[in-house]
Structure formats: C-alpha cells, structure tokens
Design an enzyme around this catalytic site. Structure first.
Site, PDB file in Angstrom:
ATOM      1  N   GLU B 143       0.897  -1.097  -0.051  1.00 37.11           N
ATOM      2  CA  GLU B 143       0.211  -0.195  -0.017  1.00 37.11           C
ATOM      3  C   GLU B 143       0.766   1.210  -0.037  1.00 37.11           C
ATOM      4  O   GLU B 143       1.942   1.261   0.425  1.00 37.11           O
ATOM      5  CB  GLU B 143      -0.961  -0.132   1.320  1.00 37.11           C
ATOM      6  CG  GLU B 143      -0.456   0.210   2.648  1.00 37.11           C
ATOM      7  CD  GLU B 143       0.154   1.502   2.991  1.00 37.11           C
ATOM      8  OE1 GLU B 143      -0.642   2.386   2.417  1.00 37.11           O
ATOM      9  OE2 GLU B 143       1.120   1.570   3.845  1.00 37.11           O
ATOM     10  N   ARG B 178      -5.421  -0.643   3.611  1.00 39.51           N
ATOM     11  CA  ARG B 178      -5.132  -0.200   2.333  1.00 39.51           C
ATOM     12  C   ARG B 178      -4.439  -1.432   1.652  1.00 39.51           C
ATOM     13  O   ARG B 178      -4.326  -1.235   0.370  1.00 39.51           O
ATOM     14  CB  ARG B 178      -4.191   0.954   2.375  1.00 39.51           C
ATOM     15  CG  ARG B 178      -4.732   2.345   2.500  1.00 39.51           C
ATOM     16  CD  ARG B 178      -3.904   3.562   2.505  1.00 39.51           C
ATOM     17  NE  ARG B 178      -2.833   3.627   3.400  1.00 39.51           N
ATOM     18  CZ  ARG B 178      -2.831   4.179   4.583  1.00 39.51           C
ATOM     19  NH1 ARG B 178      -3.903   4.642   5.235  1.00 39.51           N
ATOM     20  NH2 ARG B 178      -1.632   4.223   5.268  1.00 39.51           N
ATOM     21  N   SER B 219       9.322   5.517   4.749  1.00 40.64           N
ATOM     22  CA  SER B 219       8.157   6.697   5.099  1.00 40.64           C
ATOM     23  C   SER B 219       9.077   7.864   4.986  1.00 40.64           C
ATOM     24  O   SER B 219      10.205   7.903   5.566  1.00 40.64           O
ATOM     25  CB  SER B 219       7.938   6.529   6.516  1.00 40.64           C
ATOM     26  OG  SER B 219       7.059   7.343   6.932  1.00 40.64           O
ATOM     27  N   HIS B 299       6.385   7.951  18.211  1.00 46.45           N
ATOM     28  CA  HIS B 299       5.347   8.060  16.909  1.00 46.45           C
ATOM     29  C   HIS B 299       3.989   8.576  17.186  1.00 46.45           C
ATOM     30  O   HIS B 299       3.555   9.462  16.296  1.00 46.45           O
ATOM     31  CB  HIS B 299       5.105   6.656  16.558  1.00 46.45           C
ATOM     32  CG  HIS B 299       4.420   6.804  15.244  1.00 46.45           C
ATOM     33  ND1 HIS B 299       3.048   6.551  15.119  1.00 46.45           N
ATOM     34  CD2 HIS B 299       4.762   6.699  13.979  1.00 46.45           C
ATOM     35  CE1 HIS B 299       2.562   6.562  13.858  1.00 46.45           C
ATOM     36  NE2 HIS B 299       3.831   6.769  12.938  1.00 46.45           N
ATOM     37  N   PHE B 306       1.271  15.902  13.245  1.00 44.79           N
ATOM     38  CA  PHE B 306       1.088  15.935  11.687  1.00 44.79           C
ATOM     39  C   PHE B 306      -0.390  16.199  11.634  1.00 44.79           C
ATOM     40  O   PHE B 306      -0.813  17.258  11.048  1.00 44.79           O
ATOM     41  CB  PHE B 306       1.627  14.691  11.282  1.00 44.79           C
ATOM     42  CG  PHE B 306       0.810  14.569   9.806  1.00 44.79           C
ATOM     43  CD1 PHE B 306       1.336  15.623   8.715  1.00 44.79           C
ATOM     44  CD2 PHE B 306      -0.332  14.069   9.323  1.00 44.79           C
ATOM     45  CE1 PHE B 306       0.701  15.569   7.423  1.00 44.79           C
ATOM     46  CE2 PHE B 306      -0.854  14.066   8.114  1.00 44.79           C
ATOM     47  CZ  PHE B 306      -0.211  14.601   7.008  1.00 44.79           C
ATOM     48  N   HIS B 320       4.087   7.459   2.652  1.00 49.03           N
ATOM     49  CA  HIS B 320       4.991   6.141   2.965  1.00 49.03           C
ATOM     50  C   HIS B 320       4.363   5.056   1.894  1.00 49.03           C
ATOM     51  O   HIS B 320       3.457   5.382   1.497  1.00 49.03           O
ATOM     52  CB  HIS B 320       4.955   5.751   4.393  1.00 49.03           C
ATOM     53  CG  HIS B 320       3.578   5.374   4.944  1.00 49.03           C
ATOM     54  ND1 HIS B 320       2.927   5.434   5.882  1.00 49.03           N
ATOM     55  CD2 HIS B 320       2.624   4.072   4.259  1.00 49.03           C
ATOM     56  CE1 HIS B 320       1.707   4.615   6.319  1.00 49.03           C
ATOM     57  NE2 HIS B 320       1.608   4.153   5.035  1.00 49.03           N
TER      58      HIS B 320
END
Lengths: 349, 349
Positions: B143, B178, B219, B299, B306, B320
């Site tokens: 994905e 995904r 990523s 993370h 973000f 990513h």
C-alpha cells in the site's frame, strides 16, 4: 493474564480482534469484575443547574436533598459529587449514582419520595434547573479500565471485584474489544436524538428520546494521593492538554458526534473542590468516540504523554468506563435547563 | 471518493474494516495506482558501507558504478540515493531501485555485468562493505499513501498513476486496510530470520533467509520546496521527534520486532545532502509495525503533530509505502558489512 471480558460472557467470535493471539500489553491495566451475578446496571447523572446570578446555597441544598433521597434499600449503591461551569456560564452540581439492578432503580425513582419531588410544580418555579440522564447498559454493553486494583471509582465501586492484568489494552481498538458484545456486534447506532416532550428553547420540562448504542464515557483523573512532584507533573504537563481536549468536545462536539461533554471536578458535600476530575461524555456511537480519540491531536497528545509517563505516574489514578445501551434503556429529562444542556443541544429539528 | 484498493483487486471480504461504511477521513490523502497491468514489483536496497577511517571517494565511486549498471532495458525504472551513518559509526550510501516486473529484475541481476561485479572476489578485497536487500511484493501485498498527487517518490514514481482522495486513512489500522490482501488475510509472519550462508561475525559474504510477511516500510519527509517558515516549523518542531523515534528503532528495534531501521537523507550524485529524508524499516510483521506505531510515544507525538498541522504544512511532502512479501520473494545479501547491518543483527542463533 485475564481477559477484560468476564468468562461468563465469552462466546464464539464472529468479529475478530485487531491484535495477534500472542499480543502482550506494554504495561498493566485492570477491569472491574462483577462479584455476584448481575445482568444490567444503572448510571444516573442527577444535576442541579444555576445561572451566574443565582444563589449557590439553594443549589447545594437541592443537591443535598437529592442525596438525602438515596437512603433506603432501593437507593444507589454508590454516588459521587462534582461541579462544573458550562460554556453558557451556568454552574452545575452533578451527582452520579450507580445501581446494580434496574428494578431497584425503577422502584427508587417511582417511589413517592422521589417521584413527587421530581414531578412537583415546585421544580418549575424554584429558580433552579434540573437534569436527570439515566442509562442502563447490560453487562455485555460496557467495559472498564483502571491503572490500579484498589478503591475503584464509578461503576467499579459497585461491581465488587477486579481482574488481574488484562490483555485487551494498549492498542487502538482495545476499548471496543473490552466490550463483551464486541465479540459479535459492531454496536452501530440507530438514528438520532429527538424531543419526546417539551421544547428545549422554551425551558420547562423536556424529555429527549435517545437511540440504540449511544455511547457514554466516564474518564477520570485522580491526583489526590499523589506525591507533590507527581501532582505538579500532572497539573503542569498533562492537565492543560486534557482541558484543551475536553473544551474542544464541549464546544465543538456536535461536528464529531459528541452530544454532550461535561468535564467536572469532584467536590465534597460542602462544595470544596477535590483533587479529582472526570468527564461524562455522551456520543452518537462508539465509532464516533473512537474516531475522535484516534484522530484529535489533543487526545493523541494525552495518550502519548500517558504512555510515555505511565511508569513514572503510578500515583496518578487514571480510569475510564464506557458503555452503550438500548434506546429503551435511556432517559434524558430536563427541567428549566438552558437549551444547550445535555442531550438537548443536538436533538434533530 | 476512491478506495486505496485497486478495483481490479477488490474481492469479497472475509475480514472486516474497523470503521463504519459511512466513514469520512478528516483530510485528503492519495495512493499510487498502477497505470498498466502489473502483478508484482521489486524494491532493492543497494548499499555501500565504509568505516570512519576509510575513504569516502572509493565508496562514492562504487555507488556510481552501481548506478551505471542501471542503464539498459532491464534496469530499474526509478532509483534514488541516500546517505546515513549507522549506530556502529559506519557510513552507508544506499541506492533504492524499483522495477515493475520481477522477471526484468532477474534478468538484470543475473546479467554478466551485474552478477560478475557482485560475485567478484574484488568485492571481498576492496575494503568496502556491500549489501543488497531485495523484496518483491505482489500488487495485493503493498500500500502507499501520499499527501499530494504529483511527482510521487519511491514505488509511486513507477506505478504511473495516482488515485483521487482515498477513504482508507486517518485512523489506526488504515495502513493495513489499504493492503488489498487485508480483505481476506491477516498477513501473519512465518518464523524468524536465519543465516542461509556465511557467518555475520566473520564478515565476508553472508546471505540471510527471511520469512513470509516480513513488512518493509519506507516513510518519507520532503521539505525541499517548502517555504522558509514551513521548513523552520518542520526542522525545529517536528524533525527532532521523528529522529527520536527513528533512533529508538535503530538502537532498540529488536525488542519490538524491528529487524532494521535506516533513517537516511537524500543526496545527489556528488553526495550533497538534499532537503529530504526517509526511513527504510524491516519488521518481523505488519502487526509489530502497527503495535509500535500505535504505542510508542515518539510516533504518537509525530502523528499528533502531523494531524494538528496537516492543514498548515501543505508544502511538507509526507508519504509512506508499506509492503509484505513471501519469504521466497526476499533476498538479503551482505559482503564485508559489520554484523549489525540490515537483517544480520536479528538472525536466530
């Protein structure tokens, strides 16, 4: 390692978990467990609302009267008191009370002592607002999580027992997976809020009709017994972010499916503020609550901070309880509250 | 709204999604789409390693030689160059190259030009280390996600097309959802890493054997074309947290199932550092990657930042690509690299 799901309620899964069978949580957490055979519980939020200019003395007397009605065999097994000021600049005293048996609650609330007081015309004319939001989840319709095993608050105070370390926590989706019902049911909502009687804009008596799978979260933070350095760490570094998130939900909740969010501080009978806060949030669905928690930066920051500091914040007592309930097991009643109170704000018009 | 899953690969689900059917993501994201019928792609990480005291000139010449071998019909469709210093104080130049067809890669890598160079005894004696980590996911095994639709990097540069706004993003678990394969398969790993030949501690030639469903993530963060204020915001407020997370995975990855994590900065042919970084991380499973991303505070902080700044960081290009592959479609080969390089560190002993 225990499951958060009571073995009595374990059943063949039709819906899978998100994590592998050998999943190991990164830190210990616990759930409340029913010590006796119970099938359904009751959580009732009993509120007294007063405007800025009104006398708090009268509101405290009303709260104390509510508590005085708790005595007797059908009264709640546990209750606590809180204060919050809402975004309409109204003050609210709230008693959250728990029963282990909906029949006992029904007997209590329909007893002349309680019913005559609630239904009296005096309630319309004494200058205070009142609300009563009650929901009765079955045992498979709620979950709890605590960072500790002693002196559980909220529903945990009446369940009577506690698990050992549970498996289902520490990952997104684990809240849902602690619900026994999640083994077989997505808990999707049915419809929206409607007015059953009255008109929120007019004040007076209003009853709001809910729907299946409204989700209610109570999420608490207790720093009463933490050492001073941990209190400072919490109050300076964590609480401001929490308040940002709670204010967002209070003021912008409608956009994300949060019908109501009250962030309250515990008080004693005299109104003295205690070192403990919690929120009571009503959501259109468990999925809406999940989406906010997983996406909103304030909650992500809270979660990130907690994960990072879990080991060093042992004296900060954190917990939550989350439930869904059938529409038929919910009542939301208001007397002379402002129209943005509780479930009234988001009724379908 | 598009699905991240190519309509050609849509099939009846046996595994459910985490989100309701009416889920709407909170901001736009996009996936790469195959413009032509392709079934399997190739990502190869070709590295040159040199110790602190060695001459970088020779390493750059080796990298340039690798790139010179890319010409011709069976060479990769796209490649990029990077530099990173690892936690053994070794320097690494890495070329990441992509093919749309494993047969073309096989012809290229077995061509005399390439094979004679790789197998030459000169590689053992020229004072440099070399690595070649290649995996070939089928189309249902990977994905991609981008915050933009133009000039896609990595595998996106060779897929040839891009979706409109996709539905499957903005919630934990969306990375998995995904993957076309997630409709029917959990992508569990089979076993661990083993040495197929050689001995990491001895240097020389080593081949590591992988296993089904090793997950590889690339990523990236590209601030080359961002306005100065956005560059500052990224470099001052976001990159330090990202570096913390990347260093954690580099140094402590074994404990969380991360076999290898290289956080690299893009360079041009002369070695000039460019305003772009990415990591290449190899994981024991997609589930291990999920657990780290969902739980590790660095993370979570990156993600929270973000989400909060997505609207104001439009000029920061984030993306990513994540894949799994069959063990039979992976090769990990090393020549004179230090024993903590790549897949060698975590081989079962």
């Amino acid at each position: 390692m225990d499951s958060a799901i009571d073995p009595r309620l374990t059943c063949p899964r039709t819906l899978p978990r998100r994590v592998p069978e050998d999943y190991q949580p990164p830190y210990p957490s616990y759930s409340a467990r029913a010590a006796t055979r119970i099938d359904q519980v009751v959580m009732s939020c009993l509120g007294v609302q007063y405007a800025t200019e009104a006398q708090p003395e009268q509101a405290f007397e009303a709260m104390q009267h509510i508590i005085s009605m708790f005595s007797g065999p059908d009264g709640p097994r546990h209750h606590d008191l809180s204060y919050h000021r809402d975004n309409q600049d109204h003050h609210n005293l709230m008693v959250v009370a728990y029963w282990l048996d909906p029949a006992a609650y029904a007997r209590w609330s329909s007893s002349p002592m309680v019913a005559d007081w609630w239904e009296s015309d005096d309630r319309l004319q004494d200058g205070l607002g009142y609300f009563r939001e009650t929901h009765c989840p079955r045992l498979e319709q709620f979950e709890t999580i605590y960072g500790y095993q002693n002196d559980l608050p909220g529903i945990g105070a009446v369940m009577g027992a506690v698990t050992g370390e549970i498996n289902e926590h520490g990952y997104w989706g684990s809240m849902r997976e602690r619900f026994p019902l999640s083994q077989t049911d997505w808990m999707w909502p049915s419809g929206g809020l409607t007015v059953a009687s009255g008109n929120p804009a007019d004040g007076g008596r209003v009853v709001v009709k809910g729907h299946d799978n409204i989700a209610v979260i109570r999420s608490g933070q207790d720093w009463k017994h933490a050492a001073p350095d941990q209190q400072s760490l919490y109050l300076d570094k964590i609480q401001p972010t929490l308040v940002d998130g709670m204010n967002f939900l209070r003021d912008n909740g409608q956009a994300v499916g949060c019908y109501s969010n009250r962030f309250v501080q515990s008080i004693d009978l005299d109104g003295t503020l205690l070192g403990e806060t919690y929120n009571v949030g009503h959501w259109s669905s468990l999925a809406a609550l999940e989406r906010w928690a997983e996406t909103h930066s304030t909650h992500l920051r809270i979660f990130a901070t907690f994960v990072k500091m879990a080991a060093t914040l042992e004296e900060l007592r954190l917990y939550h309880e989350v439930s869904v309930s059938d529409g038929s097991n919910q009542t939301s009643e208001y007397i002379n509250c402002h129209p943005a109170t509780g479930m009234m704000r988001d009724v379908c018009r």
